[in-house]
Motif scaffolding. Sequence first.
Motif, PDB file in Angstrom:
ATOM      1  N   GLN A 107      63.056  88.392  85.662  1.00  0.00           N
ATOM      2  CA  GLN A 107      63.804  87.192  85.279  1.00  0.00           C
ATOM      3  C   GLN A 107      65.274  87.575  85.132  1.00  0.00           C
ATOM      4  O   GLN A 107      65.639  88.368  84.267  1.00  0.00           O
ATOM      5  CB  GLN A 107      63.292  86.608  83.965  1.00  0.00           C
ATOM      6  CG  GLN A 107      64.058  85.357  83.531  1.00  0.00           C
ATOM      7  CD  GLN A 107      63.597  84.827  82.183  1.00  0.00           C
ATOM      8  OE1 GLN A 107      62.504  85.150  81.714  1.00  0.00           O
ATOM      9  NE2 GLN A 107      64.434  84.016  81.551  1.00  0.00           N
ATOM     10  N   PHE A 108      66.113  87.027  86.002  1.00  0.00           N
ATOM     11  CA  PHE A 108      67.544  87.280  85.909  1.00  0.00           C
ATOM     12  C   PHE A 108      68.188  86.292  84.946  1.00  0.00           C
ATOM     13  O   PHE A 108      67.877  85.100  84.955  1.00  0.00           O
ATOM     14  CB  PHE A 108      68.218  87.160  87.278  1.00  0.00           C
ATOM     15  CG  PHE A 108      68.075  88.394  88.132  1.00  0.00           C
ATOM     16  CD1 PHE A 108      68.776  89.553  87.819  1.00  0.00           C
ATOM     17  CD2 PHE A 108      67.255  88.388  89.253  1.00  0.00           C
ATOM     18  CE1 PHE A 108      68.655  90.690  88.602  1.00  0.00           C
ATOM     19  CE2 PHE A 108      67.126  89.525  90.047  1.00  0.00           C
ATOM     20  CZ  PHE A 108      67.826  90.676  89.713  1.00  0.00           C
ATOM     21  N   ILE A 109      69.090  86.808  84.136  1.00  0.00           N
ATOM     22  CA  ILE A 109      69.912  85.976  83.262  1.00  0.00           C
ATOM     23  C   ILE A 109      71.361  86.228  83.670  1.00  0.00           C
ATOM     24  O   ILE A 109      71.896  87.314  83.448  1.00  0.00           O
ATOM     25  CB  ILE A 109      69.712  86.325  81.778  1.00  0.00           C
ATOM     26  CG1 ILE A 109      68.230  86.214  81.403  1.00  0.00           C
ATOM     27  CG2 ILE A 109      70.563  85.417  80.900  1.00  0.00           C
ATOM     28  CD1 ILE A 109      67.925  86.721  79.993  1.00  0.00           C
ATOM     29  N   PHE A 110      71.978  85.237  84.308  1.00  0.00           N
ATOM     30  CA  PHE A 110      73.314  85.425  84.869  1.00  0.00           C
ATOM     31  C   PHE A 110      74.389  85.037  83.859  1.00  0.00           C
ATOM     32  O   PHE A 110      74.519  83.869  83.473  1.00  0.00           O
ATOM     33  CB  PHE A 110      73.466  84.611  86.150  1.00  0.00           C
ATOM     34  CG  PHE A 110      72.572  85.076  87.259  1.00  0.00           C
ATOM     35  CD1 PHE A 110      72.679  86.356  87.771  1.00  0.00           C
ATOM     36  CD2 PHE A 110      71.605  84.232  87.797  1.00  0.00           C
ATOM     37  CE1 PHE A 110      71.855  86.799  88.793  1.00  0.00           C
ATOM     38  CE2 PHE A 110      70.780  84.661  88.828  1.00  0.00           C
ATOM     39  CZ  PHE A 110      70.907  85.952  89.325  1.00  0.00           C
ATOM     40  N   LEU A 111      75.158  86.043  83.439  1.00  0.00           N
ATOM     41  CA  LEU A 111      76.231  85.859  82.468  1.00  0.00           C
ATOM     42  C   LEU A 111      77.409  86.754  82.836  1.00  0.00           C
ATOM     43  O   LEU A 111      77.269  87.669  83.662  1.00  0.00           O
ATOM     44  CB  LEU A 111      75.751  86.223  81.060  1.00  0.00           C
ATOM     45  CG  LEU A 111      74.645  85.350  80.442  1.00  0.00           C
ATOM     46  CD1 LEU A 111      74.119  86.006  79.168  1.00  0.00           C
ATOM     47  CD2 LEU A 111      75.172  83.953  80.148  1.00  0.00           C
ATOM     48  N   GLN A 112      78.549  86.519  82.213  1.00  0.00           N
ATOM     49  CA  GLN A 112      79.683  87.418  82.358  1.00  0.00           C
ATOM     50  C   GLN A 112      79.418  88.685  81.531  1.00  0.00           C
ATOM     51  O   GLN A 112      78.589  88.685  80.609  1.00  0.00           O
ATOM     52  CB  GLN A 112      80.963  86.730  81.910  1.00  0.00           C
ATOM     53  CG  GLN A 112      81.371  85.556  82.793  1.00  0.00           C
ATOM     54  CD  GLN A 112      81.522  85.959  84.252  1.00  0.00           C
ATOM     55  OE1 GLN A 112      82.144  86.962  84.585  1.00  0.00           O
ATOM     56  NE2 GLN A 112      80.934  85.160  85.152  1.00  0.00           N
ATOM     57  N   PRO A 113      80.103  89.800  81.870  1.00  0.00           N
ATOM     58  CA  PRO A 113      79.784  91.089  81.243  1.00  0.00           C
ATOM     59  C   PRO A 113      79.764  91.079  79.712  1.00  0.00           C
ATOM     60  O   PRO A 113      78.860  91.649  79.099  1.00  0.00           O
ATOM     61  CB  PRO A 113      80.866  92.019  81.792  1.00  0.00           C
ATOM     62  CG  PRO A 113      81.191  91.449  83.138  1.00  0.00           C
ATOM     63  CD  PRO A 113      81.099  89.962  82.956  1.00  0.00           C
ATOM     64  N   ALA A 114      80.761  90.468  79.077  1.00  0.00           N
ATOM     65  CA  ALA A 114      80.805  90.494  77.613  1.00  0.00           C
ATOM     66  C   ALA A 114      79.578  89.821  77.010  1.00  0.00           C
ATOM     67  O   ALA A 114      79.015  90.294  75.999  1.00  0.00           O
ATOM     68  CB  ALA A 114      82.074  89.812  77.114  1.00  0.00           C
TER      69      ALA A 114
END
Length: 308
Positions: A149-156
């Motif tokens: 399951q991918f959770i796509f977020l910005q690095p922070a």
Amino acid sequence: MLLLAALLALAPAVQGEELLRVSSQKASLKILLEAAGELNNLPYRIEFASFGAAAPTAEALAAGAVDIGTLGDAPFVFAAGAGAPLKTVGVVRVNVTQTAVAIVVNQDSPLRDAASLKGRKITTTRGSIGHYLALAALRGAGLTGKDVQFIFLQPAESRGLLANGEADAWATWDPYTSMSQIEGGTRVLVSGEGLFAGNMLLVANDAAIRDKPALLADFLQRLARAYAWANANEPAFSAIQARYSGLPVDIHSRSNRYSQPHRVPIDAGVIADVQRTADLYRAEGLISQPFDATGRFAPQFNPEHSPQ
């Protein structure tokens, strides 16, 4: 110099009022060029834009809001595969180590290899080199992106998710990998070594290639010299980066010591690297159309000799 002279003959003379619009993540190119003295006595103006990740840079390039910017193989394929009128005009390569790009987990995680990611949550930035690494690592273990399951977020945001246990792994890149190593509490589950080519692409839109070839050529030469200066003056450059980022100088120093970025020519190997990325993305259903990497490069901007 012969390349630049030839391009100057084909394009309008470089004059003070001419403008090159440059984008990079977190103002990295501006900081580099300024530190190396490559913004002194410019025969044209440079207007810098800064974004937190690759996707907004690709969008700005595609929209014509900027002329040239930095993208990794994966975000370049993601954007170009979606029809953006972009081509790679230059390539900077970094040494791929555990601090370049990696999948990291919390120190006490039960995960031990890529195969153990099955059924787990991986946080990363969609279309980033971290996303690519996760997919490549899964494929190498006989899995696909559908097995996690991918959770796509910005690095922070991804960093916080891993820290509080809402994600099992974080696929990321420097300086975030160096940060997590220095601050402790995490370990590398899968390194990018052998999976990531280490290419940073200098990407321009078709309009800039057509209308500003002399400016692009000059800018690429300045960038190559700037990276050579930074590699030769790592402590000074790391200190400058730390003043801008607010991060401890050790984080930048660790990254710079190992990465040693340097310009390389567009050649068959570079094109093959990008084609492999595209083939993986298509196999995963992230791009739907066939992707011919050969047609996505502008080798006329190649340096005559690769910097040593």
